[in-house]
Design a protein around this motif. Structure first.
Motif, PDB file in Angstrom:
ATOM      1  N   PRO A  99       2.014   9.899  83.652  1.00 61.45           N
ATOM      2  CA  PRO A  99       1.655   8.478  83.255  1.00 61.45           C
ATOM      3  C   PRO A  99       1.567   7.644  84.476  1.00 61.45           C
ATOM      4  CG  PRO A  99       4.126   9.281  83.341  1.00 61.45           C
ATOM      5  CD  PRO A  99       3.351  10.312  83.512  1.00 61.45           C
ATOM      6  N   ARG A 100       1.134   6.408  84.143  1.00 66.37           N
ATOM      7  CA  ARG A 100       0.915   5.517  85.171  1.00 66.37           C
ATOM      8  C   ARG A 100       2.023   5.234  86.015  1.00 66.37           C
ATOM      9  NH1 ARG A 100      -1.223   0.155  83.037  1.00 66.37           N
ATOM     10  NH2 ARG A 100       0.455   0.461  81.623  1.00 66.37           N
ATOM     11  N   PRO A 101       2.100   5.062  87.367  1.00 62.55           N
ATOM     12  CA  PRO A 101       3.151   4.691  88.106  1.00 62.55           C
ATOM     13  C   PRO A 101       3.572   3.238  87.970  1.00 62.55           C
ATOM     14  CG  PRO A 101       1.080   4.813  89.582  1.00 62.55           C
ATOM     15  CD  PRO A 101       0.517   5.419  88.131  1.00 62.55           C
ATOM     16  N   LEU A 122      -5.774  -1.711  89.648  1.00 64.04           N
ATOM     17  CA  LEU A 122      -5.619  -0.026  89.857  1.00 64.04           C
ATOM     18  C   LEU A 122      -4.938   0.414  89.065  1.00 64.04           C
ATOM     19  CD1 LEU A 122      -5.323  -0.261  93.818  1.00 64.04           C
ATOM     20  CD2 LEU A 122      -7.406  -0.013  92.600  1.00 64.04           C
ATOM     21  N   ASP A 123      -4.702   0.137  87.894  1.00 59.19           N
ATOM     22  CA  ASP A 123      -4.191   0.905  86.668  1.00 59.19           C
ATOM     23  C   ASP A 123      -2.518   1.184  86.953  1.00 59.19           C
ATOM     24  OD1 ASP A 123      -4.457   1.605  84.039  1.00 59.19           O
ATOM     25  OD2 ASP A 123      -4.670   3.728  84.763  1.00 59.19           O
ATOM     26  N   TRP A 124      -1.964   0.300  87.736  1.00 52.85           N
ATOM     27  CA  TRP A 124      -0.527   0.378  87.756  1.00 52.85           C
ATOM     28  C   TRP A 124       0.153  -0.124  86.507  1.00 52.85           C
ATOM     29  CZ3 TRP A 124       2.456   2.462  92.130  1.00 52.85           C
ATOM     30  CH2 TRP A 124       1.565   3.058  93.135  1.00 52.85           C
ATOM     31  N   ASP A 125       1.339   0.424  86.177  1.00 57.51           N
ATOM     32  CA  ASP A 125       2.213  -0.215  85.188  1.00 57.51           C
ATOM     33  C   ASP A 125       3.066  -1.348  85.775  1.00 57.51           C
ATOM     34  OD1 ASP A 125       3.714  -0.982  82.994  1.00 57.51           O
ATOM     35  OD2 ASP A 125       5.165   0.776  83.073  1.00 57.51           O
ATOM     36  N   VAL A 126       2.567  -2.564  85.950  1.00 53.02           N
ATOM     37  CA  VAL A 126       3.005  -3.694  86.865  1.00 53.02           C
ATOM     38  C   VAL A 126       4.250  -4.459  86.162  1.00 53.02           C
ATOM     39  CG1 VAL A 126       2.608  -5.507  88.151  1.00 53.02           C
ATOM     40  CG2 VAL A 126       0.884  -3.848  88.051  1.00 53.02           C
ATOM     41  N   HIS A 127       5.488  -4.664  86.750  1.00 50.75           N
ATOM     42  CA  HIS A 127       6.441  -5.520  86.207  1.00 50.75           C
ATOM     43  C   HIS A 127       6.571  -6.672  87.176  1.00 50.75           C
ATOM     44  CE1 HIS A 127       7.624  -2.585  83.004  1.00 50.75           C
ATOM     45  NE2 HIS A 127       7.068  -1.844  83.657  1.00 50.75           N
ATOM     46  N   LEU A 128       6.693  -7.941  86.822  1.00 51.52           N
ATOM     47  CA  LEU A 128       6.881  -8.979  87.636  1.00 51.52           C
ATOM     48  C   LEU A 128       8.026  -9.575  87.127  1.00 51.52           C
ATOM     49  CD1 LEU A 128       5.635 -10.363  90.071  1.00 51.52           C
ATOM     50  CD2 LEU A 128       4.093 -11.820  88.657  1.00 51.52           C
ATOM     51  N   THR A 160      12.882   3.534  86.333  1.00 50.92           N
ATOM     52  CA  THR A 160      13.423   4.116  87.379  1.00 50.92           C
ATOM     53  C   THR A 160      12.762   5.274  87.327  1.00 50.92           C
ATOM     54  OG1 THR A 160      15.168   4.828  85.907  1.00 50.92           O
ATOM     55  CG2 THR A 160      15.676   2.929  87.249  1.00 50.92           C
ATOM     56  N   GLY A 161      13.110   6.443  88.212  1.00 54.50           N
ATOM     57  CA  GLY A 161      12.484   7.777  88.289  1.00 54.50           C
ATOM     58  C   GLY A 161      11.395   7.804  89.659  1.00 54.50           C
ATOM     59  N   LEU A 162      11.011   8.813  89.636  1.00 60.33           N
ATOM     60  CA  LEU A 162      10.371   9.032  90.917  1.00 60.33           C
ATOM     61  C   LEU A 162       9.064   8.514  90.896  1.00 60.33           C
ATOM     62  CD1 LEU A 162      11.094  12.659  91.572  1.00 60.33           C
ATOM     63  CD2 LEU A 162      12.157  10.740  92.745  1.00 60.33           C
ATOM     64  N   ARG A 163       8.503   7.946  89.743  1.00 60.68           N
ATOM     65  CA  ARG A 163       6.907   7.232  89.628  1.00 60.68           C
ATOM     66  C   ARG A 163       7.319   5.946  89.463  1.00 60.68           C
ATOM     67  NH1 ARG A 163       3.094  10.135  89.093  1.00 60.68           N
ATOM     68  NH2 ARG A 163       1.714   8.721  87.993  1.00 60.68           N
ATOM     69  N   ALA A 164       8.433   5.306  89.737  1.00 59.93           N
ATOM     70  CA  ALA A 164       8.761   3.887  89.755  1.00 59.93           C
ATOM     71  C   ALA A 164       9.025   3.361  91.391  1.00 59.93           C
ATOM     72  CB  ALA A 164       9.935   3.747  89.000  1.00 59.93           C
ATOM     73  N   MET A 165       8.060   2.545  91.414  1.00 60.47           N
ATOM     74  CA  MET A 165       8.170   2.004  92.749  1.00 60.47           C
ATOM     75  C   MET A 165       8.641   0.499  92.786  1.00 60.47           C
ATOM     76  SD  MET A 165       6.604   4.609  93.968  1.00 60.47           S
ATOM     77  CE  MET A 165       5.743   5.878  93.606  1.00 60.47           C
ATOM     78  N   HIS A 166       9.592  -0.096  93.592  1.00 59.69           N
ATOM     79  CA  HIS A 166      10.206  -1.393  93.469  1.00 59.69           C
ATOM     80  C   HIS A 166       9.786  -2.243  94.761  1.00 59.69           C
ATOM     81  CE1 HIS A 166      12.763  -1.251  89.991  1.00 59.69           C
ATOM     82  NE2 HIS A 166      12.391  -0.186  89.869  1.00 59.69           N
ATOM     83  N   SER A 239      -1.804  -5.056 102.321  1.00 62.71           N
ATOM     84  CA  SER A 239      -1.226  -4.336 103.168  1.00 62.71           C
ATOM     85  C   SER A 239      -0.203  -3.355 102.441  1.00 62.71           C
ATOM     86  CB  SER A 239      -0.849  -4.870 104.340  1.00 62.71           C
ATOM     87  OG  SER A 239       0.538  -5.665 104.122  1.00 62.71           O
ATOM     88  N   VAL A 240       0.540  -4.090 101.493  1.00 56.25           N
ATOM     89  CA  VAL A 240       1.551  -3.405 100.848  1.00 56.25           C
ATOM     90  C   VAL A 240       0.926  -2.224  99.727  1.00 56.25           C
ATOM     91  CG1 VAL A 240       3.401  -3.745  99.051  1.00 56.25           C
ATOM     92  CG2 VAL A 240       3.311  -5.265 100.890  1.00 56.25           C
ATOM     93  N   LEU A 241      -0.150  -2.795  99.061  1.00 59.78           N
ATOM     94  CA  LEU A 241      -0.955  -1.920  98.038  1.00 59.78           C
ATOM     95  C   LEU A 241      -1.427  -0.898  98.838  1.00 59.78           C
ATOM     96  CD1 LEU A 241      -1.518  -1.669  95.147  1.00 59.78           C
ATOM     97  CD2 LEU A 241      -3.371  -2.964  95.511  1.00 59.78           C
ATOM     98  N   ALA A 242      -2.086  -0.969 100.193  1.00 57.82           N
ATOM     99  CA  ALA A 242      -2.486   0.184 100.843  1.00 57.82           C
ATOM    100  C   ALA A 242      -1.341   1.377 101.164  1.00 57.82           C
ATOM    101  CB  ALA A 242      -2.998  -0.369 102.186  1.00 57.82           C
ATOM    102  N   GLU A 243      -0.225   0.801 101.408  1.00 56.55           N
ATOM    103  CA  GLU A 243       1.035   1.625 101.615  1.00 56.55           C
ATOM    104  C   GLU A 243       1.125   2.623 100.278  1.00 56.55           C
ATOM    105  OE1 GLU A 243       5.883   1.978 102.698  1.00 56.55           O
ATOM    106  OE2 GLU A 243       4.385   0.460 103.788  1.00 56.55           O
ATOM    107  N   LEU A 244       1.148   1.852  98.973  1.00 57.70           N
ATOM    108  CA  LEU A 244       1.512   2.517  97.917  1.00 57.70           C
ATOM    109  C   LEU A 244       0.352   3.533  97.536  1.00 57.70           C
ATOM    110  CD1 LEU A 244       2.985  -0.821  95.958  1.00 57.70           C
ATOM    111  CD2 LEU A 244       4.101   1.204  96.682  1.00 57.70           C
ATOM    112  N   VAL A 245      -0.999   3.077  97.798  1.00 60.83           N
ATOM    113  CA  VAL A 245      -2.136   3.819  97.344  1.00 60.83           C
ATOM    114  C   VAL A 245      -1.913   5.234  98.218  1.00 60.83           C
ATOM    115  CG1 VAL A 245      -4.411   4.300  97.568  1.00 60.83           C
ATOM    116  CG2 VAL A 245      -3.607   2.085  96.362  1.00 60.83           C
ATOM    117  N   GLN A 246      -1.393   4.999  99.680  1.00 61.46           N
ATOM    118  CA  GLN A 246      -1.254   6.112 100.518  1.00 61.46           C
ATOM    119  C   GLN A 246      -0.342   7.172  99.992  1.00 61.46           C
ATOM    120  OE1 GLN A 246       0.648   5.708 104.407  1.00 61.46           O
ATOM    121  NE2 GLN A 246      -1.346   5.922 105.283  1.00 61.46           N
TER     122      GLN A 246
END
Length: 275
Positions: A99-101, A122-128, A160-166, A239-246
């Motif tokens: 699933p989308r991160p 970039l097709d992230w599941d974004v929550h604001l 939450t879970g391993l595919r969730a970034m905060h 710069s933040v998104l670059a780290e996440l893509v990396q």
């Protein structure tokens, strides 16, 4: 069709899975090319690629492919490699279906909103998330899920879970500290915070004084982002998104300019057009 239906159901439910397809066989083997099996993250499977040791190994490889997020090809001689009596050989292609991160941005200010816009493309599941009316700003795409209220009280309903970034980027340092303290022990894939090294140090000293296990501290990526020399909010978001893509693509730990890579046509790094 049961395998494809199960794959579609897993994707709708946001459950990571892997599709195993037999791509080759030789000699005496239990299934022909095209046989399929779906393996879910919890180890449950639908369909079969022949049973026995071959299927068991494919299930193990499928779980590894889910964890890594990368496809793989496996091939075994059924007797020599797996101890089966068939005497033939089989190979399979294993494709993770992920699933989308999820990217949860705590703070809808200039940087948070800019990051939400870019991540949505970039097709992230974004929550604001924000307690202020800024979370309703019109320049954020409709695909971004908005959560208005105290971010501390909304945590239990967020991914939450391993595919969730905060990412913690609120307007208030005390709120940042509370969120990081609550998120550090959680089972999430990545936690970042915008702030100076002095701010991060103060937070860690307070966490230690409060009895938090210092072993948790390395989980926080702060100051966050790749070192691009960013200054403006949009640049910081890049710069933040670059780290996440990396992280998402398993790139190298340190960024390097593409133009710095040696080319056979020249001896050492230099501008791309140099010969």
């Amino acid at each position: 069709m049961r395998v494809f239906e199960a794959a579609a159901a897993a994707m709708r439910a946001g459950v990571p899975a892997a599709l195993v397809t037999v791509t080759g066989r030789g000699g005496s083997a239990p299934r022909r090319p095209g046989a399929r099996m779906l393996v879910r993250e919890d180890g449950e499977s639908v369909g079969t690629v022949g049973g026995g040791a071959f299927e068991h190994r494919c299930q193990r490889e499928a779980l590894a492919a889910i964890a890594e997020g990368l496809p793989r090809r496996v091939a075994f001689h059924l007797t020599r490699d797996l101890g089966m009596c068939c005497g033939g050989a089989m190979e399979a292609f294993i494709e993770p279906l992920l699933p989308r991160p999820a990217l949860v941005i705590h703070g809808a200010g200039h940087v948070g909103a800019a990051l939400a816009r870019m991540a949505a493309v970039l097709d992230w599941d974004v929550h604001l998330v924000d307690a202020r009316e800024l979370v309703l700003r019109e320049d954020v795409p409709a695909s971004v899920q908005r959560h208005e209220g105290d971010p501390r009280r909304l945590l239990s309903g967020l991914p939450t879970g391993l595919r969730a970034m905060h990412l913690v980027v609120t307007h208030d340092h005390a709120l940042d500290q509370d969120l990081v303290a609550a998120l550090l022990p959680q089972d999430i894939g990545w936690l970042g915070m915008i702030g100076s090294r002095a701010k991060v140090t103060r937070f860690f000293l307070r966490f230690r004084a409060a009895g938090m296990d210092p072993a948790l501290f390395p989980r926080l990526r702060a100051p966050v982002g790749l070192d691009l020399g960013a200054v403006e909010p949009g640049e910081i978001a890049v710069s933040v998104l670059a780290e996440l893509v990396q992280l998402r693509r398993g790139g190298p730990a340190a960024p390097a300019a593409l133009s710095a890579a040696p080319l056979p046509i020249r001896d050492g790094p230099g501008p791309r057009g140099e010969e």
